[in-house]
Structure formats: C-alpha cells, structure tokens
Motif scaffolding. Structure first.
Motif, PDB file in Angstrom:
ATOM      1  N   GLU A  27       0.841  49.209  37.822  1.00  0.00           N
ATOM      2  CA  GLU A  27       1.687  48.165  36.928  1.00  0.00           C
ATOM      3  C   GLU A  27       3.068  48.380  38.014  1.00  0.00           C
ATOM      4  N   ASN A  28       3.188  49.081  38.801  1.00  0.00           N
ATOM      5  CA  ASN A  28       4.441  48.874  39.848  1.00  0.00           C
ATOM      6  C   ASN A  28       3.890  48.130  40.984  1.00  0.00           C
ATOM      7  N   GLN A  29       2.813  47.615  41.055  1.00  0.00           N
ATOM      8  CA  GLN A  29       2.553  46.611  42.087  1.00  0.00           C
ATOM      9  C   GLN A  29       2.535  45.301  41.200  1.00  0.00           C
ATOM     10  N   PHE A  30       2.876  44.144  42.099  1.00  0.00           N
ATOM     11  CA  PHE A  30       2.596  42.839  41.371  1.00  0.00           C
ATOM     12  C   PHE A  30       1.748  42.136  42.302  1.00  0.00           C
ATOM     13  N   PRO A  31       0.931  41.353  41.946  1.00  0.00           N
ATOM     14  CA  PRO A  31       0.207  41.648  40.509  1.00  0.00           C
ATOM     15  C   PRO A  31      -0.273  43.030  40.432  1.00  0.00           C
ATOM     16  N   PRO A  32      -0.600  43.540  39.166  1.00  0.00           N
ATOM     17  CA  PRO A  32      -1.097  44.954  38.998  1.00  0.00           C
ATOM     18  C   PRO A  32      -2.418  45.147  39.967  1.00  0.00           C
ATOM     19  N   VAL A  33      -2.310  46.292  40.610  1.00  0.00           N
ATOM     20  CA  VAL A  33      -3.629  46.568  41.175  1.00  0.00           C
ATOM     21  C   VAL A  33      -4.505  47.468  40.743  1.00  0.00           C
ATOM     22  N   PRO A  34      -6.016  47.238  40.699  1.00  0.00           N
ATOM     23  CA  PRO A  34      -6.944  48.285  39.997  1.00  0.00           C
ATOM     24  C   PRO A  34      -7.056  49.328  40.795  1.00  0.00           C
ATOM     25  N   CYS A  35      -7.113  50.723  40.021  1.00  0.00           N
ATOM     26  CA  CYS A  35      -7.250  51.863  40.593  1.00  0.00           C
ATOM     27  C   CYS A  35      -7.997  52.834  39.563  1.00  0.00           C
ATOM     28  N   VAL A  36      -8.601  53.812  40.136  1.00  0.00           N
ATOM     29  CA  VAL A  36      -9.117  54.939  39.336  1.00  0.00           C
ATOM     30  C   VAL A  36      -8.488  56.276  39.003  1.00  0.00           C
ATOM     31  N   VAL A  37      -8.294  56.581  37.714  1.00  0.00           N
ATOM     32  CA  VAL A  37      -7.688  57.522  37.432  1.00  0.00           C
ATOM     33  C   VAL A  37      -8.530  58.589  36.888  1.00  0.00           C
ATOM     34  N   GLN A  38      -8.516  59.802  37.466  1.00  0.00           N
ATOM     35  CA  GLN A  38      -9.431  61.123  36.930  1.00  0.00           C
ATOM     36  C   GLN A  38      -8.376  62.154  36.213  1.00  0.00           C
ATOM     37  N   GLN A  39      -8.899  62.397  34.867  1.00  0.00           N
ATOM     38  CA  GLN A  39      -7.949  63.532  34.419  1.00  0.00           C
ATOM     39  C   GLN A  39      -8.802  64.742  34.373  1.00  0.00           C
ATOM     40  N   LEU A  40      -8.214  65.668  34.903  1.00  0.00           N
ATOM     41  CA  LEU A  40      -9.075  67.010  34.962  1.00  0.00           C
ATOM     42  C   LEU A  40      -8.371  67.974  34.046  1.00  0.00           C
ATOM     43  N   SER A  41      -9.151  68.829  33.302  1.00  0.00           N
ATOM     44  CA  SER A  41      -8.372  69.807  32.490  1.00  0.00           C
ATOM     45  C   SER A  41      -7.914  70.970  33.238  1.00  0.00           C
ATOM     46  N   LEU A  42      -6.623  71.429  33.092  1.00  0.00           N
ATOM     47  CA  LEU A  42      -6.169  72.758  33.563  1.00  0.00           C
ATOM     48  C   LEU A  42      -6.845  73.979  33.211  1.00  0.00           C
ATOM     49  N   ARG A  43      -7.702  73.864  32.135  1.00  0.00           N
ATOM     50  CA  ARG A  43      -8.626  75.155  31.530  1.00  0.00           C
ATOM     51  C   ARG A  43      -9.530  75.441  32.563  1.00  0.00           C
ATOM     52  N   TYR A  44      -9.822  74.807  33.793  1.00  0.00           N
ATOM     53  CA  TYR A  44     -10.890  74.950  34.789  1.00  0.00           C
ATOM     54  C   TYR A  44     -10.260  75.289  36.092  1.00  0.00           C
ATOM     55  N   GLN A  45      -9.056  75.198  36.193  1.00  0.00           N
ATOM     56  CA  GLN A  45      -8.340  75.447  37.564  1.00  0.00           C
ATOM     57  C   GLN A  45      -6.798  75.941  37.345  1.00  0.00           C
ATOM     58  N   THR A  46      -6.370  76.379  38.110  1.00  0.00           N
ATOM     59  CA  THR A  46      -4.737  76.608  38.026  1.00  0.00           C
ATOM     60  C   THR A  46      -4.159  75.564  38.742  1.00  0.00           C
ATOM     61  N   SER A  47      -2.824  75.432  38.329  1.00  0.00           N
ATOM     62  CA  SER A  47      -1.807  74.302  39.100  1.00  0.00           C
ATOM     63  C   SER A  47      -1.773  74.335  40.409  1.00  0.00           C
ATOM     64  N   GLU A  48      -1.924  75.715  40.891  1.00  0.00           N
ATOM     65  CA  GLU A  48      -1.827  75.564  42.504  1.00  0.00           C
ATOM     66  C   GLU A  48      -2.971  75.333  43.062  1.00  0.00           C
ATOM     67  N   ALA A  49      -3.957  75.631  42.424  1.00  0.00           N
ATOM     68  CA  ALA A  49      -5.526  75.145  43.065  1.00  0.00           C
ATOM     69  C   ALA A  49      -5.580  73.600  43.139  1.00  0.00           C
TER      70      ALA A  49
END
Length: 591
Positions: A27-49
């Motif tokens: 929504e920071n683009q005008f008009p809004p630009v489609p994208c794909v967001v992947q949400q990954l659980s931190l249970r499977y990896q560290t923040s650094e990794a």
C-alpha cells in the motif's frame, strides 16, 4: 491484516508446517502493487539464521525466473519474506484444468527449469520444496520457480545452516526427510514432479512400497521415449549417490549446453583494456577507509574523503598535496564545482562544507540537515549545490551566499544520491525506498541568475516532481546522468544497474554482472561507457549502446565504495574499504 504499516494481506494461498503464504499488496505504492508475503514461525529457526538466509536469498534476484525478494523483517513470533508477485498459473492448477502433460511439455519444463536449479545450486542454496505448486507457468511461456521459505544454505564452517529440511513429503527425497538434504535432493523432487504431471496421480500412489520401486509407467496414457524414461529413472533413484549429482549432469544427458543461457554463462568477460597504474595509500600510519572520490575538471587533482579528512592528490606525481580538516565524522561525498575553484564535501556529521581549492581553506559550513548527508552535486553553472540526506530530504543551497534555498521532500526513506542533468533543469535523487525521483527545477534564466534564486524560491519552495522511477527491488544507492542528459543510470542493493530513458521514465535495460550491491556509477565524458563499483570488490566497465560488459577491474581486497572518471583524461579512480585508491588507465596509452 496490515503488517509493517505497508503490506496488506489479502488471501491465504499456501500453508505448510512452519509457513503461511499470502497474496498481499504494497500500500506504499500507488496504485498498490501485488506481492507475496511468507510468514515463517520463529520456532523453526533463530532470528540470526533467518537474517542470514534472507541475505543469501537476495543474491537469487539476479535470475529472471526467480521472484525478487523485496523485503524481509520479523516480529516477536514470526519472520516475513516479501517477494515479487509472479502472474501466471502454477503447474498443479494447470494439471487440474487440463490433461496430463505430454512428453514434449516435460522436455520443455526440464529445459527451462534445470538452468534455474543450477543457478541456485551454484550459489550453495538448495530449494528443498520443488513441486508443481511451486513452479509457475507465466503468460510469456516461461517456468518460474517460487517459494524459497524452506531453502537450506550451505556454509563451509557450519555445513547446512539448518538441519530441519522441511518440504512436502510427497516430493521430498529420502535423505531430505531425514534432515540430510543434498543438492541431488532437488533433482529427485523435480523427477517426482515430472511423473506426477504425466500421470495426474499422487506420488504416494506412484510408489510400490511392497517392492520398493516406482511404478509410474503403469499409469501413463501414452508411451514415453526410452531417453526420457532413462533420465527420469536416474532422477528418481532412492540412493542419492545413484542419481544425477548436479543439474549440469542432467542437462548433459539431455544434450543441453549448460552455459548457453546468457544469465548463467560461466565464460569470462573479455580481458580488460584497463590496468592499474598506481595505488594511493595513506601517509605513514594514517590509513583509513575511503568513502568518496572526485576528479577536478582539469584532471590534475583527485579529492578523496575518508573517516574525517579530505585529501587532495596531485595526479601527475601521485603525491599528497594537502589535507582538509573540519568534519567530525566520515566524509561520504566530495564534488568539485564546474570551474574547479570550490570543493563541496558532505559528511555523516550532518554538515556540508565548501572549500577554496586555491588556498585549501574552508569557505563556509552549510547546516540544516537533521541526519547524515550522503551526497552533494553542483548544478552545471556552479551556482546551486544539491544535497541528499538520511533525513529523507534534498536541500538546494546558494553557493555564493551559503544560504539554503529550498528543501525538497517526497522520499519515504533515506536519500543516498543526487545528481543534476547536464542542462541543469532536472535533479535526480535515489533512495532506500527503492525509487528514483526526478525533479524539475527553475528555467535556466532563473536558475542560473544567482541574485534571483532566493526570491524566486520563496514563492516556490519545492521543485516540481516530474516522475518516480520504480523497478529496483532493493535500495537505490547511486545515480548518474549521461553527458547528453538522455539516460539515467542507477545502481542498487539488488546487485543490478538500470539504464532509464529520462524523457519517458522507462527502463532501457538492466545490467547484470555484479554479485553484490552496486555502490557507484559514472559515465565517461563521451557517454559511450558506464563505470560501476560494487561490494563484490570489482569495478566493471559497460558499453552503453549494447549494454554489454566490457571489462572487470579486479585488485581491491574489499568492497569498492566509490568510483570517479576523469573528464580531462582517460583515467578511472576507485576507492575501497581496503583503504586504498587505485588509478586505472587504458593499457595502450602507456608509452
């Protein structure tokens, strides 16, 4: 759901054990630009990794059949990858809508996707989730490999960075299900994908557990050639040692030249016509990182900015002439006025200084930016100085009086670089917000009459925005106009250089070759050649008319921070984090 006050999650389009995939819009683009967001659980990896993984995935942006990684970030529970949206249909959807794939279609898939897998593996990355749902057939009839959430990255120190090789059980190789994925595991998954597409049967049902063998040929509606059968059989071997070990081996069996694709060619570029004629280093024990360079208009002096000091070098003797002291932090940009009498310097200390080259004395200090100043540029007549800052603004200054003329706002993030067009009517600014903005200044009559500038800008405090150039997938770090003002070159954190048509704002071409961020670009005086500097430790020379790489200048031991081209002589200067400046010249010019 809105995340980062920017990405609006529209629809859940995929879900696995540790990852959810959403169709979203920026929504920071005008008009809004489609994208794909992947949400990954931190249970499977560290923040650094996760951060390390995202940084490595960014390298894959170079390939046209891999979606660009636009952004990555995390909160207390999850990590997020924001990727380019690829229009088309994945192969599972196509399979459901149409008949089983023919042999010709499988050959096309292998021919198109194996070079992509080779590209990934050459960069020590294993996909770990190749399946029909993760291969998109685009409107341009190309196969694009998506979903890099499950990738594994090889480290010489730690081997695989993560031991949890989570993929789709139907398509995963036996060793991958045990947490020991190898490069050949991706090839196994590709083979399973092929037999599923040809039979329309679940891979679970294509394997005879009792006899421990594949029985996919029993479900074919038409016969398949012995050649394809042999290739698929070798891809599907249970023991990884009996499989093809690389995409190159598969392509060799298919009769494909693995170096035939320009984006994947391993052939070396032409031998450079340029050679390093001298290396400038600090005097005595004073050896610091150099951030900025500029040649004087007559080509006799080179100015360099380091942690706090500006050095002036005599190019005929390669000796230090003088040092200019006054900044309290790193000097990130230096620029000579067109007549060569004044040097402007921009610093992380939030100030700009003007220096008298003849006397080496400070003329004045320009104060007004609230954060580090990263770039300064003189207008062609030398009357105006533009500055770009990490306070997200551009300021215009009257060189004669040292007074601020105007503050230009519009960028959403820090401004890295500014440049005037040769005619002085357009100012370009590059930003971390991944855009370049073009601003129209006053007409020449007003712009070049210094006594009218302040009065005029009081009634017109901001320049007119001509256009926003969007196309880079990461921060834009540098910008330069061609000598005729018709082409704009931009370098980015996405490892690419783009050439734009100034009058239309359209991309002419994208230059691929650097393996890390492009930190500086500069045109030669005749406009035939573009010079680029990168964190990959190299300087590259490009022919503008053909967009071909001419040469790679290697020799720096660390990231090349900046580059400058002498307009009076065929001389290139490059500065690096290795604390040296190298001077490059055409070899044939030596006597």
């Amino acid at each position: 759901m809105l995340i980062q006050d920017r990405y609006r999650l529209i629809q859940l389009i995929g879900k696995g054990g540790f990852c959810k995939t959403y169709l979203a819009v920026d929504e920071n683009q005008f008009p809004p630009v489609p994208c794909v967001v992947q949400q990954l659980s931190l249970r499977y990896q560290t923040s650094e990794a996760f951060i390390y993984k995202a940084q490595q995935l960014k390298i894959l942006d170079q390939h046209p059949q891999i979606p660009s990684l636009i952004a990555y970030f995390q909160d207390e529970q999850s990590c997020y990858l924001v990727q380019e949206f690829i229009a088309g249909s994945n192969l599972e959807i196509l399979l459901q809508a149409e008949d089983a794939f023919s042999e010709n279609q499988i050959w096309q898939l292998l021919t198109d996707i194996l070079p992509v897998i080779k590209f990934i593996h050459d960069r020590q990355i294993i996909h770990c989730n190749i399946k029909p749902e993760n291969i998109i057939f685009t409107d341009s009839k190309k196969f694009v490999l998506v979903d890099f959430a499950a990738t594994q990255i090889f480290s010489e120190i730690n081997q695989w960075m993560s031991k949890d090789c989570i993929g789709s059980p139907e398509y995963s190789a036996p060793e991958q299900t045990k947490g020991k994925a190898v490069f050949a595991s991706d090839l196994y998954s590709l083979g399973v994908t092929c037999i599923h597409l040809m039979t329309q049967i679940s891979p679970f049902d294509l394997y005879d557990i009792a006899n421990d063998c594949w029985v996919w040929q029993q479900y074919l509606s038409t016969t398949v050639s012995d050649r394809l059968t042999k290739i698929l059989t070798k891809l599907l071997h249970k023991a990884s040692r009996d499989r093809f070990q690389s995409a190159d081996e598969v392509m060799l069996a298919m009769g494909i030249d693995s170096c035939s694709s320009p984006s994947l060619s391993t052939s070396q570029p032409p031998q450079p016509l340029w050679k390093c004629i001298h290396t400038l280093q600090g005097i005595g024990n004073v050896n610091t990182e150099i951030h900025s360079l500029a040649f004087s208009p007559d080509g006799k002096i080179l100015a360099s900015g380091d942690e706090k000091i500006i050095k002036l070098w005599n190019l005929s003797t390669q000796k230090l002439i003088n040092t200019l002291s006054g900044h309290s932090q790193a000097v990130k940009s230096v620029n000579f006025s067109p007549d060569g009498k004044i040097l402007a310097s921009a610093s992380d200390d939030r100030t700009i200084k003007l220096w008298n080259i003849h006397t080496s004395q400070e003329i004045c200090t320009l104060v007004g930016h609230s954060h580090a100043v990263k770039s300064v540029a003189f207008s062609p007549n030398g009357q105006i100085l533009a500055s770009g800052s990490w306070d997200k603004t551009i300021k215009l200054w009257d060189v004669n009086t040292g007074k601020e003329i105007s503050t230009i706002t519009g960028h959403q993030l820090q401004v890295n670089s500014v440049a005037f067009s040769p005619q002085g009517q357009i100012l370009a600014s590059a930003s971390l917000d991944r855009t370049v903005r073009l601003w129209e200044l006053l007409t020449n009559d007003v712009l070049f009459a210094s006594h009218e500038i302040t009065k005029e800008f009081k009634n017109r405090p901001n320049c007119t925005l001509l256009g926003i150039l969007s196309g880079h997938s990461w921060a834009v770090l540098t910008v330069a106009f061609s000598p005729d003002g018709k082409i704009l070159a931009t370098g980015s954190d996405d490892n690419t250089i783009k050439l734009w048509q100034v009058n239309t704002g359209q991309v002419i071409t994208t230059l691929l070759g650097h393996s890390w961020s492009v930190l500086a670009v500069a045109f030669t005086i005749d406009g035939t050649m573009l010079i680029s500097a990168s964190r990959d430790r190299t300087v590259k020379l490009w022919q503008v008319s053909t967009a071909k790489e001419i040469a790679t200048l290697s020799g720096h031991a660390d990231s090349v921070s900046t580059v400058a081209v002498s307009q009076a002589a065929q001389l290139i200067a490059s500065a690096s984090k290795d604390k040296t400046i190298k001077l490059w010249q055409l070899a044939q010019q030596e006597s």
